[in-house]
Design a protein around this motif. Sequence first.
Motif, PDB file in Angstrom:
ATOM      1  N   LEU A 235       0.833  -1.208   0.000  1.00  0.00           N
ATOM      2  CA  LEU A 235       0.000   0.000   0.000  1.00  0.00           C
ATOM      3  C   LEU A 235       0.866   1.255   0.000  1.00  0.00           C
ATOM      4  N   LEU A 236       1.913   1.242   0.832  1.00  0.00           N
ATOM      5  CA  LEU A 236       2.810   2.398   0.913  1.00  0.00           C
ATOM      6  C   LEU A 236       3.496   2.650  -0.424  1.00  0.00           C
ATOM      7  N   ILE A 237       4.002   1.593  -1.070  1.00  0.00           N
ATOM      8  CA  ILE A 237       4.680   1.736  -2.364  1.00  0.00           C
ATOM      9  C   ILE A 237       3.723   2.280  -3.421  1.00  0.00           C
ATOM     10  N   LEU A 259       1.150  -5.278  -9.744  1.00  0.00           N
ATOM     11  CA  LEU A 259       1.364  -5.064  -8.313  1.00  0.00           C
ATOM     12  C   LEU A 259       0.030  -4.837  -7.595  1.00  0.00           C
ATOM     13  N   VAL A 260      -0.870  -4.074  -8.205  1.00  0.00           N
ATOM     14  CA  VAL A 260      -2.192  -3.848  -7.605  1.00  0.00           C
ATOM     15  C   VAL A 260      -2.956  -5.168  -7.516  1.00  0.00           C
ATOM     16  N   THR A 261      -2.873  -5.975  -8.559  1.00  0.00           N
ATOM     17  CA  THR A 261      -3.546  -7.280  -8.553  1.00  0.00           C
ATOM     18  C   THR A 261      -2.986  -8.174  -7.453  1.00  0.00           C
ATOM     19  N   ALA A 262      -1.652  -8.203  -7.324  1.00  0.00           N
ATOM     20  CA  ALA A 262      -1.030  -9.011  -6.271  1.00  0.00           C
ATOM     21  C   ALA A 262      -1.456  -8.528  -4.892  1.00  0.00           C
ATOM     22  N   MET A 297      -8.086   0.421  -0.980  1.00  0.00           N
ATOM     23  CA  MET A 297      -7.959  -0.265  -2.262  1.00  0.00           C
ATOM     24  C   MET A 297      -8.685   0.463  -3.384  1.00  0.00           C
ATOM     25  N   LEU A 298      -9.760   1.168  -3.092  1.00  0.00           N
ATOM     26  CA  LEU A 298     -10.581   1.772  -4.148  1.00  0.00           C
ATOM     27  C   LEU A 298      -9.794   2.734  -5.036  1.00  0.00           C
ATOM     28  N   PRO A 299      -8.991   3.683  -4.476  1.00  0.00           N
ATOM     29  CA  PRO A 299      -8.178   4.529  -5.372  1.00  0.00           C
ATOM     30  C   PRO A 299      -7.180   3.725  -6.202  1.00  0.00           C
ATOM     31  N   LEU A 300      -6.653   2.645  -5.623  1.00  0.00           N
ATOM     32  CA  LEU A 300      -5.683   1.827  -6.356  1.00  0.00           C
ATOM     33  C   LEU A 300      -6.360   1.042  -7.475  1.00  0.00           C
ATOM     34  N   VAL A 301      -7.612   0.685  -7.291  1.00  0.00           N
ATOM     35  CA  VAL A 301      -8.350   0.029  -8.376  1.00  0.00           C
ATOM     36  C   VAL A 301      -8.517   0.992  -9.544  1.00  0.00           C
TER      37      VAL A 301
END
Length: 600
Positions: A235-237, A259-262, A297-301
């Motif tokens: 999350l930090l990365i 990376l997001v999927t992992a 997770m939502l912003p990363l999606v």
Amino acid sequence: MALLSLGDLTGKAQSAFKRFPLTLIWAICGTLYTIWVVDAPRGVDTDNQTNIILTFILGVSWLIGAQFFLEQLKNPKKGFWLKPGLLLLLFLFYWHLPEVDTFDENPIYLVRFFLFLIAGHLFVLFAPFLFKWNKNSYWNYLKSAGFAIVRSGFFSGVLYLGLVLALLAIDALFDVRVDDDIYFQLFLFCLGVVNTWIYLSDFPKKIHQRQEIHFNKALEVFVKYILIPLVMLYLLILYAYSIQIIIRWELPKGWVSYLVTALAFLGFTVQVIINPIRRTVKSWTINRFYPWFYILMLPLVILLFIAIFRRVADYGITENRYFVVLLAFWILGITLFLLFSKKKSLILLPLSLFVLAILASFGFWSASSVSLKSQTKQFEKVFETVVQNNKLATADEYSQLTSILTYLDERKSVNTLNTVTGIEIKEIFKDTISDDEAGVYEWFDTYMVLDSLGITLAPNEKGNNYRNGNYYNYYANRQRIQNYNLDGYESLSIFHVDAYYTKKGMAGDYSVDYDKQNSFLCLLSPKDSATVLEVQLRPKLIDLSKRGTNLYDIDPKEMVMEIGNDSLSAKMVFEELDFYKHQDSLHLNNARILLFLRKK
């Protein structure tokens, strides 16, 4: 903890066989067949070995899941059709595969195999709970499955290492040579038979009766101090990277999607493990994992969607991008489900992935069908752009066209471009395109296709492809190749030259080495490795380059070199030749050479 006696071990093995007879017979037959193929006697036809091995591999997980499913039925006799039906489907899978010798000749069929394989393993994760649900029983079932995998892997791994060390000791102490294939055959036996048998030997049968949660300390430590810190690190990365692309105002790199999927899969795994004790255990990180992980997770999606759709917009859809897009929608759906649903039935995770894997394997919506259509459209788009620019392509456009041609050729679909290009590609390149006709060399020259279409790099473009200069290749026609005889020479050998990997070969009594930098062959004395004869290839290649890039119709006599000195005479016949020339530089990529030698 009491140690198991030999009687206990044999008893568990017998119980497992009584419970899973078809599965274990299937695994044993598949393993023994694969072991036989590894060291099959010469002259034995094993052309269809890949298809049989794939089918055996595929059947194991599906048969395990079928048994778990049947055991939970009130009347198992009603499901008598399930195992015969599975065997029929496995036969249909084998029947639909083309005849191949290696695992990489048909990517479409391999993609379908891996989808069915993943679906089979997912089926095991929910099979006993399709008609009866209890979240505590389900958690205990997943826990048992996880520990069974770890236990079987550990025991079979220790057995394999022990047997390998025993063979090495016999080899070292008694000078008894052990064939290298034996080590791989042992590995197959331990993986296919021992590992499967141990996994099934003490897997609980009364799954729905096990409703008491035992969340041991080791599992809590594993989650608190390994899995959750890893989630926080990812999350930090990813948030640091998101801030960077916002500051620079640039689009995210395509690699970030992996990376997001992992991260999503790691987070979902943590959710499954902590689900029954999330509110009762005294741990701040476990108590707060929900809902903060899903909110973060939502912003990363969103970042995931931007990254993958950027690649799709630039280069079209391939199977890899298709699956990333599919997983992106699945991650979004599961995140919203776990964030807002009150029931949070975790069976939805493997069940939904199972459905997606099956659906992605066939139909016009499948990974292969969508990818082929997308790449054909992408070729048409780039081709039209290049044509409008007087058939002068940028380095990126040229690379895209060659990549798409290779992609479609590997999937036996290059003919879909005939309407786009206006030429019959299969007919024009029948001597180089993959085909089932006897005597046709299976190689497809993408550069030759673009040459025929009149497409070249723009003068100011400098790409990393061969079209900065001229590319030459030659393959002897297999239907008219002559039967070579020694004709005054003492020995005949075949030597291969490769731009990336060329090992020393032997020709008669001499070793042969190739100097890539200077393009010459050296014949070395077996006694002191001194150079006996040096064969300069560069003058011959330069001479051939004067005859044009298309060497397919050249007189075979032109592909012969005769050289010699006071001690040795040699004749070289090129059966295959592939080189590139730009201005004064020359690079030999590949050659297959018949080398005749005669001592003087």
